[in-house]
Design a protein around this motif. Structure first.
Motif, PDB file in Angstrom:
ATOM      1  N   LYS A 129       0.838  -1.193   0.000  1.00 52.58           N
ATOM      2  CA  LYS A 129       0.000   0.000   0.000  1.00 52.58           C
ATOM      3  C   LYS A 129       0.874   1.243   0.000  1.00 52.58           C
ATOM      4  N   LYS A 130       0.337   2.285  -0.598  1.00 50.93           N
ATOM      5  CA  LYS A 130       1.099   3.521  -0.747  1.00 50.93           C
ATOM      6  C   LYS A 130       0.825   4.495   0.387  1.00 50.93           C
ATOM      7  N   LYS A 131       1.685   5.507   0.434  1.00 51.04           N
ATOM      8  CA  LYS A 131       1.506   6.613   1.379  1.00 51.04           C
ATOM      9  C   LYS A 131       0.611   7.665   0.722  1.00 51.04           C
ATOM     10  N   LEU A 132      -0.161   8.335   1.544  1.00 51.23           N
ATOM     11  CA  LEU A 132      -1.036   9.399   1.087  1.00 51.23           C
ATOM     12  C   LEU A 132      -0.785  10.637   1.921  1.00 51.23           C
ATOM     13  N   ILE A 133      -0.635  11.767   1.258  1.00 53.67           N
ATOM     14  CA  ILE A 133      -0.592  13.048   1.964  1.00 53.67           C
ATOM     15  C   ILE A 133      -1.985  13.649   1.891  1.00 53.67           C
ATOM     16  N   VAL A 134      -2.530  13.995   3.048  1.00 51.54           N
ATOM     17  CA  VAL A 134      -3.778  14.742   3.143  1.00 51.54           C
ATOM     18  C   VAL A 134      -3.424  16.016   3.892  1.00 51.54           C
ATOM     19  N   TYR A 135      -3.747  17.174   3.294  1.00 51.77           N
ATOM     20  CA  TYR A 135      -3.329  18.410   3.948  1.00 51.77           C
ATOM     21  C   TYR A 135      -4.313  19.536   3.682  1.00 51.77           C
ATOM     22  N   TYR A 136      -4.240  20.516   4.581  1.00 51.64           N
ATOM     23  CA  TYR A 136      -4.950  21.776   4.408  1.00 51.64           C
ATOM     24  C   TYR A 136      -3.909  22.880   4.499  1.00 51.64           C
ATOM     25  N   SER A 137      -4.003  23.854   3.598  1.00 44.11           N
ATOM     26  CA  SER A 137      -3.077  24.981   3.618  1.00 44.11           C
ATOM     27  C   SER A 137      -3.845  26.247   3.297  1.00 44.11           C
ATOM     28  N   ASP A 148       7.358   8.571  -2.618  1.00 44.77           N
ATOM     29  CA  ASP A 148       6.352   8.092  -3.570  1.00 44.77           C
ATOM     30  C   ASP A 148       4.995   8.188  -2.868  1.00 44.77           C
ATOM     31  N   VAL A 149       4.264   9.263  -3.139  1.00 46.15           N
ATOM     32  CA  VAL A 149       3.014   9.532  -2.429  1.00 46.15           C
ATOM     33  C   VAL A 149       1.947  10.034  -3.389  1.00 46.15           C
ATOM     34  N   ASP A 150       0.710   9.794  -3.000  1.00 46.32           N
ATOM     35  CA  ASP A 150      -0.424  10.461  -3.628  1.00 46.32           C
ATOM     36  C   ASP A 150      -0.787  11.631  -2.715  1.00 46.32           C
ATOM     37  N   ILE A 151      -1.459  12.626  -3.270  1.00 44.51           N
ATOM     38  CA  ILE A 151      -1.722  13.858  -2.521  1.00 44.51           C
ATOM     39  C   ILE A 151      -3.184  14.264  -2.649  1.00 44.51           C
ATOM     40  N   VAL A 152      -3.774  14.624  -1.510  1.00 44.82           N
ATOM     41  CA  VAL A 152      -5.123  15.184  -1.467  1.00 44.82           C
ATOM     42  C   VAL A 152      -5.066  16.488  -0.686  1.00 44.82           C
ATOM     43  N   ARG A 153      -5.508  17.565  -1.323  1.00 40.95           N
ATOM     44  CA  ARG A 153      -5.608  18.853  -0.634  1.00 40.95           C
ATOM     45  C   ARG A 153      -7.037  19.003  -0.130  1.00 40.95           C
TER      46      ARG A 153
END
Length: 157
Positions: free
Chosen positions: A2-10, A27-32
């Motif tokens: 399974k991959k790493k996921l970045i979830v963030y608010y800026s 190696d990540v997927d990103i969700v803002r």
């Protein structure tokens, strides 16, 4: 695997700056996280609104994240500190999505004191492991935490 996921608010872009560093090194997927109704007005207006929202534990409606969290076992969770805790959009995310069994790695951007941000994440991220948090300090838009500190943290991930 399974991959790493970045979830963030800026809001001001400081947390996004850290996301850009992470995406160049992992190696990540990103969700803002985005609120349905964007914050508006002067910086001071938003700060005052943010204080009211954090004091009342308000959860603004956020746009759908558009991914299946089951595909990830580790979430790097980025948030600025708003009045000694995470931004209200992060509260919405933590309350809305099931993070059971996930490893949550907070990266917290702030201009002063981190407050109870990590403990607050732990209290809402039920049945998950919250570890390896990093506190990244800014003075306005200038990062005060050294790149060597951030790289050492990334190496642990």
């Amino acid at each position: 695997m399974k991959k790493k996921l970045i979830v963030y608010y800026s809001y001001t872009g400081n947390t996004k700056m850290i996301v850009d560093i992470l995406k160049d090194n992992l190696d990540v997927d990103i969700v803002r996280l985005e609120t349905i109704k964007p914050y508006s007005g002067s910086y001071d207006d938003v700060v005052e609104q943010g204080k009211k929202e954090t004091d009342s534990r308000y959860m603004p409606e956020i746009k759908e994240i558009g991914i299946d969290l089951k595909d990830y076992d580790e979430i790097l969770l980025g948030s600025p500190v708003w009045w000694y805790t995470f931004a209200p959009a992060v509260r919405t995310f933590l309350s809305k999505y099931d993070l059971s069994g996930k490893k949550i790695v907070p990266f917290i951007t702030n201009g002063g004191w981190i407050g109870s941000t990590v403990d607050d994440i732990k209290s809402l991220a039920n049945n998950s492991q919250v570890k390896n948090a990093i506190n990244i300090k800014f003075n306005g838009s200038d990062m005060e935490t050294s790149m060597s500190e951030i790289n050492a943290w990334i190496d642990k991930l």
